[in-house]
Design a protein around this motif. Structure first.
Motif, PDB file in Angstrom:
ATOM      1  N   ARG A 140      65.677  57.159  45.063  1.00 39.04           N
ATOM      2  CA  ARG A 140      66.929  57.135  44.301  1.00 39.04           C
ATOM      3  C   ARG A 140      67.571  55.753  44.348  1.00 39.04           C
ATOM      4  O   ARG A 140      68.019  55.221  43.321  1.00 39.04           O
ATOM      5  CB  ARG A 140      67.888  58.186  44.843  1.00 39.04           C
ATOM      6  N   LEU A 141      67.610  55.126  45.528  1.00 43.07           N
ATOM      7  CA  LEU A 141      68.227  53.813  45.636  1.00 43.07           C
ATOM      8  C   LEU A 141      67.378  52.726  44.983  1.00 43.07           C
ATOM      9  O   LEU A 141      67.911  51.797  44.373  1.00 43.07           O
ATOM     10  CB  LEU A 141      68.489  53.492  47.107  1.00 43.07           C
ATOM     11  N   MET A 142      66.048  52.828  45.100  1.00 43.81           N
ATOM     12  CA  MET A 142      65.182  51.867  44.410  1.00 43.81           C
ATOM     13  C   MET A 142      65.366  51.969  42.897  1.00 43.81           C
ATOM     14  O   MET A 142      65.169  50.993  42.175  1.00 43.81           O
ATOM     15  CB  MET A 142      63.718  52.096  44.781  1.00 43.81           C
ATOM     16  N   GLY A 143      65.770  53.135  42.425  1.00 38.81           N
ATOM     17  CA  GLY A 143      66.028  53.327  41.002  1.00 38.81           C
ATOM     18  C   GLY A 143      67.326  52.716  40.516  1.00 38.81           C
ATOM     19  O   GLY A 143      67.666  52.859  39.334  1.00 38.81           O
ATOM     20  N   LEU A 144      68.044  52.026  41.404  1.00 38.43           N
ATOM     21  CA  LEU A 144      69.274  51.334  41.039  1.00 38.43           C
ATOM     22  C   LEU A 144      69.174  49.815  41.189  1.00 38.43           C
ATOM     23  O   LEU A 144      69.981  49.077  40.632  1.00 38.43           O
ATOM     24  CB  LEU A 144      70.430  51.833  41.919  1.00 38.43           C
ATOM     25  N   VAL A 145      68.186  49.333  41.935  1.00 37.37           N
ATOM     26  CA  VAL A 145      68.144  47.919  42.336  1.00 37.37           C
ATOM     27  C   VAL A 145      68.076  46.975  41.137  1.00 37.37           C
ATOM     28  O   VAL A 145      68.735  45.923  41.116  1.00 37.37           O
ATOM     29  CB  VAL A 145      66.957  47.659  43.292  1.00 37.37           C
ATOM     30  N   ASP A 146      67.314  47.323  40.113  1.00 36.49           N
ATOM     31  CA  ASP A 146      67.141  46.400  38.985  1.00 36.49           C
ATOM     32  C   ASP A 146      68.450  46.119  38.255  1.00 36.49           C
ATOM     33  O   ASP A 146      68.557  45.127  37.531  1.00 36.49           O
ATOM     34  CB  ASP A 146      66.106  46.967  38.009  1.00 36.49           C
ATOM     35  N   THR A 147      69.452  46.959  38.465  1.00 32.64           N
ATOM     36  CA  THR A 147      70.773  46.730  37.865  1.00 32.64           C
ATOM     37  C   THR A 147      71.345  45.384  38.292  1.00 32.64           C
ATOM     38  O   THR A 147      72.235  44.842  37.627  1.00 32.64           O
ATOM     39  CB  THR A 147      71.738  47.852  38.287  1.00 32.64           C
ATOM     40  N   ALA A 148      70.854  44.837  39.390  1.00 37.13           N
ATOM     41  CA  ALA A 148      71.381  43.591  39.942  1.00 37.13           C
ATOM     42  C   ALA A 148      71.423  42.467  38.914  1.00 37.13           C
ATOM     43  O   ALA A 148      72.326  41.616  38.955  1.00 37.13           O
ATOM     44  CB  ALA A 148      70.551  43.161  41.154  1.00 37.13           C
TER      45      ALA A 148
ATOM     46  N   ALA B 253      76.638  40.444  37.457  1.00 35.27           N
ATOM     47  CA  ALA B 253      77.424  39.216  37.511  1.00 35.27           C
ATOM     48  C   ALA B 253      76.780  38.168  36.597  1.00 35.27           C
ATOM     49  O   ALA B 253      76.492  37.053  37.010  1.00 35.27           O
ATOM     50  CB  ALA B 253      77.536  38.701  38.944  1.00 35.27           C
ATOM     51  N   ALA B 254      76.557  38.556  35.356  1.00 34.39           N
ATOM     52  CA  ALA B 254      75.858  37.688  34.404  1.00 34.39           C
ATOM     53  C   ALA B 254      76.580  36.349  34.254  1.00 34.39           C
ATOM     54  O   ALA B 254      77.810  36.291  34.161  1.00 34.39           O
ATOM     55  CB  ALA B 254      75.755  38.385  33.050  1.00 34.39           C
ATOM     56  N   ARG B 255      75.799  35.278  34.232  1.00 38.86           N
ATOM     57  CA  ARG B 255      76.395  33.948  34.079  1.00 38.86           C
ATOM     58  C   ARG B 255      76.973  33.761  32.686  1.00 38.86           C
ATOM     59  O   ARG B 255      77.942  33.006  32.504  1.00 38.86           O
ATOM     60  CB  ARG B 255      75.357  32.858  34.356  1.00 38.86           C
ATOM     61  N   VAL B 256      76.354  34.389  31.697  1.00 41.61           N
ATOM     62  CA  VAL B 256      76.835  34.319  30.316  1.00 41.61           C
ATOM     63  C   VAL B 256      76.911  35.741  29.773  1.00 41.61           C
ATOM     64  O   VAL B 256      76.169  36.621  30.214  1.00 41.61           O
ATOM     65  CB  VAL B 256      75.900  33.467  29.433  1.00 41.61           C
TER      66      VAL B 256
ATOM     67  N   ARG C 276      82.768  37.183  39.832  1.00 41.37           N
ATOM     68  CA  ARG C 276      82.861  36.178  38.765  1.00 41.37           C
ATOM     69  C   ARG C 276      81.517  36.040  38.085  1.00 41.37           C
ATOM     70  O   ARG C 276      80.498  36.537  38.595  1.00 41.37           O
ATOM     71  CB  ARG C 276      83.283  34.833  39.351  1.00 41.37           C
ATOM     72  N   PRO C 277      81.436  35.388  36.920  1.00 40.07           N
ATOM     73  CA  PRO C 277      80.144  35.133  36.302  1.00 40.07           C
ATOM     74  C   PRO C 277      79.245  34.321  37.236  1.00 40.07           C
ATOM     75  O   PRO C 277      79.626  33.247  37.691  1.00 40.07           O
ATOM     76  CB  PRO C 277      80.503  34.338  35.039  1.00 40.07           C
ATOM     77  N   GLY C 278      78.089  34.863  37.566  1.00 39.02           N
ATOM     78  CA  GLY C 278      77.145  34.165  38.428  1.00 39.02           C
ATOM     79  C   GLY C 278      77.081  34.680  39.845  1.00 39.02           C
ATOM     80  O   GLY C 278      76.116  34.399  40.544  1.00 39.02           O
ATOM     81  N   ALA C 279      78.092  35.437  40.287  1.00 38.08           N
ATOM     82  CA  ALA C 279      78.079  35.942  41.658  1.00 38.08           C
ATOM     83  C   ALA C 279      79.084  37.078  41.797  1.00 38.08           C
ATOM     84  O   ALA C 279      80.136  37.071  41.149  1.00 38.08           O
ATOM     85  CB  ALA C 279      78.394  34.838  42.665  1.00 38.08           C
ATOM     86  N   GLY C 280      78.765  38.038  42.650  1.00 35.61           N
ATOM     87  CA  GLY C 280      79.696  39.130  42.880  1.00 35.61           C
ATOM     88  C   GLY C 280      79.093  40.221  43.740  1.00 35.61           C
ATOM     89  O   GLY C 280      77.895  40.232  44.022  1.00 35.61           O
ATOM     90  N   ILE C 281      79.957  41.132  44.147  1.00 29.35           N
ATOM     91  CA  ILE C 281      79.555  42.278  44.952  1.00 29.35           C
ATOM     92  C   ILE C 281      79.925  43.538  44.194  1.00 29.35           C
ATOM     93  O   ILE C 281      81.091  43.732  43.830  1.00 29.35           O
ATOM     94  CB  ILE C 281      80.253  42.260  46.324  1.00 29.35           C
TER      95      ILE C 281
END
Length: 267
Positions: A186-194, A198-201, A161-166
């Protein structure tokens, strides 16, 4: 902007390695907020790779990575300068700077720590999440523009949902044309996607922009494999500042946490 796009390398990878710490980004490293900038995610992975290669020691591993985003990260050519700030027998502090157009765009520091066998007392409080094959396909490109987001395969768990998710994500593109980076980079190159899963807006016009100014990663275990799981929660304060907090997972389970401080701006 047009000139910057013409300077991108052409290839099925995020960066072309030019030698001597110099690189050129491809369209797959393109950011989501501006088409002429790089996304922080692959740039942070490349910097993690540079830090791993700097005066390597088999008896140590990186346990914390701290990135400060000092401004727009231009697409095209740049170089990475890596140094040891604090040498030591059991603890070392490393630094990497991504320099583009004569300016430091990202400064990263990494604590590298001695390893030992503590399996007798090992314990983790972070809870497991559904595996990728238990999740549904997720089209991040339907929400976010840019070449980096289009480069990802994503899966979403129930309850998003907006604000939280997996969300689980992986990429088929190597960090560089040499395709010789390890799992950690390789995995550190994906972390910033976080910050976008689950954007709140919704991002875009007549809403809010919420770019992160930093990325802090703490790892109590070295991650492995190609899938990165993000158990994510986003908080917006009342005074223009927010926070994205994430428990990080690989297929073996949780391995650490990430935090990103956000600046909230009307669009």
């Amino acid at each position: 902007m047009t000139a910057a796009l013409r300077e991108l390398a052409d290839g099925d990878y995020y960066y072309q390695a030019l030698g001597g710490g110099h690189f050129r980004s491809t369209i797959h490293a393109q950011g989501a907020w501006n088409e002429h900038e790089q996304h922080m995610a692959p740039a942070s992975g490349l910097m993690a790779d540079s830090l791993e290669r700097h005066e390597p020691r088999t008896d140590m591993r990186m346990a914390r990575l701290s990135y400060e985003i000092l401004g727009l990260i231009p697409g095209g050519g740049f170089h990475i300068e890596t140094t040891t700030l604090r040498p030591g027998r059991t603890i070392e502090l490393l630094q990497a700077e991504l320099v583009a157009n004569g300016r430091v765009a990202i400064r990263a520091t990494a604590w590298r720590m001695i390893t030992s066998d503590t399996s007798a007392v090992a314990a983790v409080e972070d809870t497991a999440i559904p595996a990728p094959d238990e999740c549904k396909p997720f089209d991040g490109a339907a929400i976010w523009p840019g070449g980096y987001i289009r480069s990802l395969e994503m899966r979403v768990a129930e309850g998003h949902r907006p604000g939280a998710g997996i969300v689980w994500l992986r990429t088929q593109h190597p960090l560089t044309d040499k395709a010789d980076s390890g799992d950690l980079a390789r995995l550190m190159g994906l972390v910033d996607t976080a910050n976008g899963i689950a954007a709140r807006v919704p991002p875009g016009k007549d809403s809010y922009a919420f770019p992160n100014l930093d990325l802090q990663i703490h790892m109590y275990r070295r991650p492995e494999g190609e899938w990165l799981g993000l158990d994510n929660a986003v908080s917006f304060g009342t005074d223009g500042i927010g926070l994205t907090s994430t428990v990080l997972h690989d297929l073996q389970g949780p391995f650490g946490r990430a935090e990103q401080i956000l600046t909230l701006r009307r669009t």
